[in-house]
Design an enzyme around this catalytic site. Structure first.
Site, mmCIF file in Angstrom:
data_model
loop_
_atom_site.group_PDB
_atom_site.id
_atom_site.type_symbol
_atom_site.label_atom_id
_atom_site.label_comp_id
_atom_site.label_asym_id
_atom_site.label_seq_id
_atom_site.Cartn_x
_atom_site.Cartn_y
_atom_site.Cartn_z
ATOM 1 N N LYS A 1 40.211 96.942 -84.877
ATOM 2 C CA LYS A 1 41.283 97.720 -84.288
ATOM 3 C C LYS A 1 41.681 97.053 -82.977
ATOM 4 O O LYS A 1 40.901 96.297 -82.405
ATOM 5 C CB LYS A 1 40.871 99.169 -84.082
ATOM 6 C CG LYS A 1 39.503 99.411 -83.483
ATOM 7 C CD LYS A 1 39.152 100.879 -83.558
ATOM 8 C CE LYS A 1 37.715 101.146 -83.119
ATOM 9 N NZ LYS A 1 36.734 100.838 -84.167
ATOM 10 N N SER B 1 40.323 108.321 -84.033
ATOM 11 C CA SER B 1 39.560 108.066 -82.809
ATOM 12 C C SER B 1 40.232 107.017 -81.918
ATOM 13 O O SER B 1 39.557 106.267 -81.227
ATOM 14 C CB SER B 1 38.134 107.645 -83.162
ATOM 15 O OG SER B 1 38.137 106.553 -84.060
ATOM 16 N N ASP C 1 39.587 97.867 -77.906
ATOM 17 C CA ASP C 1 40.057 98.034 -79.283
ATOM 18 C C ASP C 1 40.717 99.388 -79.541
ATOM 19 O O ASP C 1 41.239 99.623 -80.632
ATOM 20 C CB ASP C 1 38.932 97.780 -80.295
ATOM 21 C CG ASP C 1 37.774 98.767 -80.183
ATOM 22 O OD1 ASP C 1 37.782 99.593 -79.250
ATOM 23 O OD2 ASP C 1 36.862 98.706 -81.028
ATOM 24 N N ARG C 2 40.723 100.268 -78.546
ATOM 25 C CA ARG C 2 41.363 101.572 -78.708
ATOM 26 C C ARG C 2 42.366 101.785 -77.582
ATOM 27 O O ARG C 2 42.190 101.271 -76.478
ATOM 28 C CB ARG C 2 40.339 102.705 -78.650
ATOM 29 C CG ARG C 2 39.202 102.604 -79.637
ATOM 30 C CD ARG C 2 38.144 103.655 -79.326
ATOM 31 N NE ARG C 2 36.911 103.400 -80.034
ATOM 32 C CZ ARG C 2 36.360 104.235 -80.909
ATOM 33 N NH1 ARG C 2 36.938 105.380 -81.181
ATOM 34 N NH2 ARG C 2 35.227 103.940 -81.504
ATOM 35 N N THR D 1 34.980 106.501 -92.158
ATOM 36 C CA THR D 1 35.133 106.012 -90.789
ATOM 37 C C THR D 1 34.398 104.683 -90.644
ATOM 38 O O THR D 1 33.278 104.528 -91.113
ATOM 39 C CB THR D 1 34.571 107.041 -89.796
ATOM 40 O OG1 THR D 1 35.343 108.241 -89.890
ATOM 41 C CG2 THR D 1 34.611 106.521 -88.384
ATOM 42 N N ASP E 1 40.140 101.585 -73.930
ATOM 43 C CA ASP E 1 38.706 101.839 -73.807
ATOM 44 C C ASP E 1 37.960 100.615 -73.289
ATOM 45 O O ASP E 1 38.573 99.592 -72.957
ATOM 46 C CB ASP E 1 38.130 102.320 -75.146
ATOM 47 C CG ASP E 1 37.997 101.206 -76.175
ATOM 48 O OD1 ASP E 1 38.713 100.189 -76.051
ATOM 49 O OD2 ASP E 1 37.184 101.346 -77.103
ATOM 50 N N SER F 1 31.504 100.111 -76.457
ATOM 51 C CA SER F 1 32.874 100.608 -76.618
ATOM 52 C C SER F 1 33.253 101.611 -75.539
ATOM 53 O O SER F 1 33.302 101.280 -74.361
ATOM 54 C CB SER F 1 33.038 101.203 -78.022
ATOM 55 O OG SER F 1 34.387 101.537 -78.268
ATOM 56 N N HIS F 2 33.494 102.849 -75.942
ATOM 57 C CA HIS F 2 33.981 103.888 -75.035
ATOM 58 C C HIS F 2 32.842 104.660 -74.374
ATOM 59 O O HIS F 2 33.099 105.602 -73.630
ATOM 60 C CB HIS F 2 34.880 104.852 -75.802
ATOM 61 C CG HIS F 2 34.238 105.394 -77.049
ATOM 62 N ND1 HIS F 2 34.027 104.617 -78.161
ATOM 63 C CD2 HIS F 2 33.748 106.620 -77.352
ATOM 64 C CE1 HIS F 2 33.441 105.338 -79.091
ATOM 65 N NE2 HIS F 2 33.253 106.555 -78.626
#
Length: 564
Positions: free
Chosen positions: A393, A382, A296-297, A361, A292, A121-122
């Site tokens: 997301k 987040s 997804d963000r 979360t 990200d 991810s990030h």
């Protein structure tokens, strides 16, 4: 076309004790996967072994990743092991790249048994960065706790894995490749697919693309700046936002996926996307967004770099939800937020008389509500927001949701948000991240905090900072009972709630690969003083949060790594 035959081998191995998937799969430093013998193979075998053999035989599995270092190496192993474990067909993104939202979309479209997502991810990438493996189930969402626990238990007793070591796939050519396997009646098939098209088609059925095209390239169009942060979303931004909706090509920056994300941290927040924020300050662009690593963000910015907190973002989308045609057709079944996310969404839910769920979360909790037909829109602080179109997301979906609101209301991002505060009041919100903290020190601090707030004497205690006095009304360890299947999730964060509704929350994050990340969340509601500076407004509560936890003393840290 048959690419040749391949034999299936069973290879002895030894288990590892540390392959427990976290909230976002298994994340480790790249060198762990590279240096520990069969570490990758063991975990992939654990995933396949967790699926009943009858379900696995001849099934379809989707594979893709965010393009980070080690992505292609891992895909080669997954292909070889999928064939040996009875999977009938793999659908893989072109060049092994596919965003997490797109994988969720493709799993659902092709009725696959699940998907393997290669992302951290990030988190940073490159040879010295992180790598991750996440398993999503047939609904397109992250595997639930029962599945991840099963994967972990299998990994702890792993003695052998199955593999076709000679099998090779060309990830660069779109189309179908077939392989005859020794002692298998049917050939094994790999389909290399356009990573963008299925997902783009889904978005076309959710949003009014004609309206968005007029907003972005019509007579009175607005100017955008979209930062792909050298993650997977770059090709999606170029194809959907530029080629289809008409944004100029120079609207998209850092949109070539790179194995090390250009040496940057692909985390869309004010710290790691500071270059985007700075580039927006001159007022040349009306709307900005950063994405990200796995797409997804996203972070939303208005003119002059006006920052929209993720908590406010999901609340504004909820309040304007019928600007999105999809919801005009489906209606709205419910809203949800993660527990640490500010209560801004709650106020919209109350005003619109729509059910509101507060979950731990982790997107899997939202997915369960969606599968039960109880949830339409949800978000986390987040920088994750999404709808029930997939079970992840979705960073680009959130951007298109905001642009749909702008196109309908013909107002700026800042004006829309300020109108929202005038209507509902404002939840001031911030999060302090203390990254790579010694895990023993972090756990001891959290254990002592839990004992402190469990003491009955803690409730009603008063804390004074300058001219502010806060009295504790409630303190607990957050526990969630799923309204769909009654499963209970315990130890989901420590909460201190004050008599004015302000909250301090402490959590250990499960998305890092090294050490521990301690997170402090601060949320405070104001009905009248709604245009103040966030950090100044929340400073008294931040002082209390640090005093109660003694975090700086306990961890040896003088300040947070990231403030959002």
């Amino acid at each position: 076309m048959c690419e040749g035959s391949s034999s299936v081998l069973t290879v002895p191995t030894a288990p590892y004790p540390d392959q427990r998937p976290g909230t976002s799969g298994l994340r480790k430093r790249v060198f762990v996967f590279q240096s520990r013998r069969n570490y990758l193979h063991n975990f992939i075998q654990s995933i396949f072994s967790s699926i009943d053999l009858r379900d696995r035989q001849g099934s379809t599995v989707v594979v893709g990743g965010d393009g980070r270092f080690f992505n292609q190496t891992a895909i080669e192993v997954i292909v070889q092991m999928a064939a040996a474990n009875g999977v009938g067909r793999l659908i893989i993104g072109h060049n092994g790249i596919m965003s997490t939202p797109a994988i969720s979309c493709v799993i659902r479209k092709y009725k696959a048994i699940g998907g393997i997502i290669l992302t951290a991810s990030h988190n940073p990438g490159g040879p010295d960065g992180d790598f991750g493996i996440k398993f999503n189930t047939a609904d397109g969402g992250p595997a639930k706790e029962g599945v991840t626990n099963k994967i972990f238990q299998i990994s702890r007793t792993m003695e052998e894995f199955a593999i076709c070591p000679r099998l090779r796939v060309d990830l660069t050519t779109l189309g179908r490749q077939t392989f005859d396997l020794e002692n298998k009646f049917k050939p094994f098939t790999v389909e290399i697919v356009d990573s963008v098209e299925s997902y783009a088609n889904l978005l076309r059925n959710i949003f009014d693309f004609a309206l968005l095209k007029e907003l972005l390239s019509g007579k009175n169009h607005i100017k955008l700046r979209l930062d792909g942060m050298h993650g997977v979303v770059g090709p999606y931004v170029r194809r959907i936002m530029c080629e289809e909706l008409g944004c100029p090509a120079n609207s998209a920056i850092n949109c070539v996926p790179m194995e090390d994300f250009g040496g940057q941290h692909p985390d869309p927040n004010l710290t790691y996307a500071a270059d985007l924020v700075d580039s927006m300050r001159d007022g040349q662009c009306d709307f900005g967004a950063a994405f990200d690593g796995d797409g997804d963000r996203s972070m939303i910015l208005g003119k002059h770099g006006f920052f929209v907190t993720p908590s406010d973002s999901v609340a504004v989308i909820a309040d304007n939800i019928f600007c999105i045609p999809y919801f005009q057709h489906t209606g709205v079944r419910g809203f949800a937020r993660s527990m640490p996310t500010s209560a801004a969404l709650d106020r919209v839910a109350k005003a619109t008389k729509i059910e509101l769920y507060e979950t731990p979360t982790g997107w899997k909790f939202f997915g369960n509500l969606m599968d039960a037909g109880r949830l339409s829109l949800c978000g986390e602080e987040s920088f994750g927001t999404g709808g029930d179109h997939i079970r992840e997301k979705d960073g680009l979906w959130a951007v298109l949701a905001w642009l749909s609101i702008l196109a309908t209301r013909r107002q700026s991002v800042e004006d829309i948000l300020k109108d929202h505060w005038l209507k509902y009041g404002r939840n001031y919100f911030t999060r302090y991240d203390y990254e790579n903290v010694d895990i023993d020190a972090a756990c001891e601090m959290m254990e002592d905090l839990e004992l402190m707030i469990a003491d009955k004497a803690f409730v009603k205690q008063r804390f004074a900072v300058e001219d502010k006095i806060y009295q504790v009304e409630k303190a607990d360890t957050f526990e969630y009972t799923d309204p769909v299947d009654s499963t209970i999730s315990r130890n989901q964060g420590l909460r201190i709630i004050f008599s004015d509704g302000s909250r301090i929350i402490y959590r250990l994050s499960g998305t890092g690969s090294d050490g521990a990340t301690v997170r402090i969340y601060i949320d405070s509601y104001e009905r009248e003083h709604i245009f103040e500076d966030t950090q100044a407004t929340l400073a008294p509560l931040a002082t209390i949060a640090l005093k109660i936890s003694q975090l700086h003393h306990r961890t040896g840290r003088s300040g947070p790594s990231v403030i959002t």
